[in-house]
Design an enzyme around this catalytic site. Structure first.
Site, mmCIF file in Angstrom:
data_model
loop_
_atom_site.group_PDB
_atom_site.id
_atom_site.type_symbol
_atom_site.label_atom_id
_atom_site.label_comp_id
_atom_site.label_asym_id
_atom_site.label_seq_id
_atom_site.Cartn_x
_atom_site.Cartn_y
_atom_site.Cartn_z
ATOM 1 N N GLN A 1 9.138 -1.468 3.585
ATOM 2 C CA GLN A 1 9.261 -1.981 2.223
ATOM 3 C C GLN A 1 10.484 -2.879 2.097
ATOM 4 O O GLN A 1 10.472 -3.888 1.407
ATOM 5 C CB GLN A 1 9.349 -0.822 1.227
ATOM 6 C CG GLN A 1 9.335 -1.285 -0.228
ATOM 7 C CD GLN A 1 8.076 -2.052 -0.570
ATOM 8 O OE1 GLN A 1 7.000 -1.751 -0.061
ATOM 9 N NE2 GLN A 1 8.190 -3.062 -1.404
ATOM 10 N N ALA B 1 8.089 -3.815 -5.026
ATOM 11 C CA ALA B 1 9.006 -2.726 -5.336
ATOM 12 C C ALA B 1 10.252 -2.781 -4.471
ATOM 13 O O ALA B 1 10.204 -3.120 -3.289
ATOM 14 C CB ALA B 1 8.311 -1.393 -5.132
ATOM 15 N N SER C 1 8.746 2.331 -3.836
ATOM 16 C CA SER C 1 7.322 2.107 -3.587
ATOM 17 C C SER C 1 6.576 3.427 -3.505
ATOM 18 O O SER C 1 6.968 4.332 -2.777
ATOM 19 C CB SER C 1 7.131 1.375 -2.256
ATOM 20 O OG SER C 1 5.755 1.361 -1.925
ATOM 21 N N HIS D 1 3.966 3.869 -2.074
ATOM 22 C CA HIS D 1 3.384 4.012 -0.738
ATOM 23 C C HIS D 1 4.272 4.837 0.193
ATOM 24 O O HIS D 1 3.784 5.403 1.168
ATOM 25 C CB HIS D 1 3.096 2.637 -0.138
ATOM 26 C CG HIS D 1 1.882 1.986 -0.743
ATOM 27 N ND1 HIS D 1 0.602 2.282 -0.337
ATOM 28 C CD2 HIS D 1 1.750 1.099 -1.752
ATOM 29 C CE1 HIS D 1 -0.272 1.575 -1.051
ATOM 30 N NE2 HIS D 1 0.397 0.847 -1.933
ATOM 31 N N ASP E 1 -4.400 1.880 -0.873
ATOM 32 C CA ASP E 1 -5.057 0.723 -1.463
ATOM 33 C C ASP E 1 -6.437 0.630 -0.837
ATOM 34 O O ASP E 1 -6.589 0.798 0.373
ATOM 35 C CB ASP E 1 -4.264 -0.553 -1.173
ATOM 36 C CG ASP E 1 -2.888 -0.512 -1.798
ATOM 37 O OD1 ASP E 1 -2.783 -0.071 -2.954
ATOM 38 O OD2 ASP E 1 -1.911 -0.907 -1.134
ATOM 39 N N GLU F 1 -3.852 -2.878 -11.124
ATOM 40 C CA GLU F 1 -4.160 -2.825 -9.700
ATOM 41 C C GLU F 1 -5.329 -1.867 -9.488
ATOM 42 O O GLU F 1 -5.128 -0.694 -9.204
ATOM 43 C CB GLU F 1 -2.949 -2.332 -8.902
ATOM 44 C CG GLU F 1 -1.766 -3.283 -8.970
ATOM 45 C CD GLU F 1 -0.642 -2.883 -8.024
ATOM 46 O OE1 GLU F 1 -0.812 -1.883 -7.284
ATOM 47 O OE2 GLU F 1 0.391 -3.568 -8.022
ATOM 48 N N TRP G 1 -7.128 -1.440 -7.192
ATOM 49 C CA TRP G 1 -7.269 -0.998 -5.806
ATOM 50 C C TRP G 1 -6.294 0.110 -5.405
ATOM 51 O O TRP G 1 -6.426 0.698 -4.355
ATOM 52 C CB TRP G 1 -7.017 -2.190 -4.881
ATOM 53 C CG TRP G 1 -5.616 -2.733 -5.011
ATOM 54 C CD1 TRP G 1 -4.495 -2.272 -4.374
ATOM 55 C CD2 TRP G 1 -5.162 -3.808 -5.837
ATOM 56 N NE1 TRP G 1 -3.388 -2.996 -4.750
ATOM 57 C CE2 TRP G 1 -3.768 -3.947 -5.659
ATOM 58 C CE3 TRP G 1 -5.817 -4.688 -6.721
ATOM 59 C CZ2 TRP G 1 -3.013 -4.914 -6.322
ATOM 60 C CZ3 TRP G 1 -5.051 -5.653 -7.376
ATOM 61 C CH2 TRP G 1 -3.671 -5.755 -7.170
ATOM 62 N N HIS G 2 -5.301 0.339 -6.209
ATOM 63 C CA HIS G 2 -4.234 1.267 -5.794
ATOM 64 C C HIS G 2 -4.510 2.691 -6.285
ATOM 65 O O HIS G 2 -4.404 3.003 -7.463
ATOM 66 C CB HIS G 2 -2.894 0.773 -6.346
ATOM 67 C CG HIS G 2 -1.729 1.641 -5.958
ATOM 68 N ND1 HIS G 2 -0.840 1.319 -4.948
ATOM 69 C CD2 HIS G 2 -1.309 2.836 -6.439
ATOM 70 C CE1 HIS G 2 0.080 2.273 -4.840
ATOM 71 N NE2 HIS G 2 -0.180 3.211 -5.737
#
Ligand SMILES: [Zn+2]
Length: 285
Positions: free
Chosen positions: A169, A190, A195, A197, A204, A253, A255-256
């Site tokens: 990141q 981010a 993040s 993630h 995603d 988003e 997709w997230h």
């Protein structure tokens, strides 16, 4: 179910800026009107969360503005308050809690790496053994269930980007900074540590109909619509819903996906909440 009350007992370890405390919380989920009480018990820890997007577009959050959700009756009061998502930046201490909230105000420690990362048995949009294939085990198993259910309905999903280390990141954020400067970068990426993630709880997802890209258009595809309507049954939420940027700090988003467990995910879906609003409601209960 709309008018049913659900009670969940959650042990949450929170992290607040400087204290290492864990609080045990009695949680109630309620649904808008009635007073049936419910319950279930859940045990989780909870830190903050935020996220980034995959390779190319990470996002950032601003500060959530909350809406007051009014739990009406005393009977719905929690035994004790929980934590405040909106205080200035906090470093999450209970990093393993699946309900942790990472956002622009709460971050993960730079050295946090989940210790139960595994590769879910699902289709990916790329080949190779990359970090971004990984998720924490509980989330990975749930993603497998989600993808299998989709497949039964002829919905073909592809995992695009999951776990992302602090260092990765850092590199992404920095490259954006060089290209675009701080303002634009913060709108799409981010800051390292912020993040979602990095939690290992976010993936995603895309589809061939969206060219395996992570774009808003995915939300209009049959796969994106199916995901929106069904992810909650398997424990996932669309973390950055449309028109909620003022709260999450991120653009839409579709997709997230963020894993929070079936109970919380279903509640959030049915009540049309963001994760921040969910905790805000719980606090005010
Ligand atoms: Zn993402």
């Amino acid at each position: 179910m709309k008018y049913k009350f659900v009670l969940a007992l959650i042990s949450i370890s929170l992290l607040s800026g400087c204290s290492n405390q864990v609080k045990d919380i009695n949680w109630k989920f309620w649904e808008s009107s009635s007073s049936d009480q419910i319950n279930e018990e859940a045990n989780q820890d909870q830190p903050p969360e935020e996220n980034l997007e995959p390779e190319e577009k990470p996002t950032e959050v601003n500060k959530p503005d909350q809406e007051e959700t009014e739990p009406n009756e005393d009977e719905y009061l929690l035994e004790e308050p929980f934590f405040t998502v909106l205080n200035k930046e906090k470093v999450i201490e209970n990093t393993d809690n699946i309900l942790l909230v990472v956002n622009k105000e709460q971050s993960l420690p730079a050295d946090y790496v989940p210790d139960d990362l595994v590769i879910p048995d699902v289709s990916f949009s790329f080949d190779g053994d990359y970090d971004k294939k990984y998720l924490r085990e509980e989330a990975a198993r749930a993603l497998e269930e989600l993808f299998a259910a989709a497949s039964e309905e002829n919905i073909e999903l592809f995992a695009v980007s999951g776990y992302r280390s602090y260092e990765t990141q850092y590199g992404i954020y920095n490259s954006y900074l060089k290209k675009w400067g701080e303002e634009k970068t913060n709108a799409v990426s981010a800051i390292p540590g912020h993040s979602e993630h990095q939690t290992g709880l976010a993936m995603d997802v895309s589809s061939r109909s969206a060219a395996l890209d992570l774009t808003e258009q995915f939300g209009e595809t049959p796969e994106g619509k199916w995901l929106n309507d069904n992810a909650g049954k398997y424990g996932f939420i669309i973390r950055y819903p449309k028109d909620k940027k003022v709260i999450t700090g991120y653009e839409y988003e579709p997709w997230h996906l963020r894993y929070v467990g079936k109970e919380v995910a279903t509640y959030i879906y049915e009540e049309d909440l963001t994760l921040e609003e969910f905790f805000d409601r719980a606090i005010k209960q």
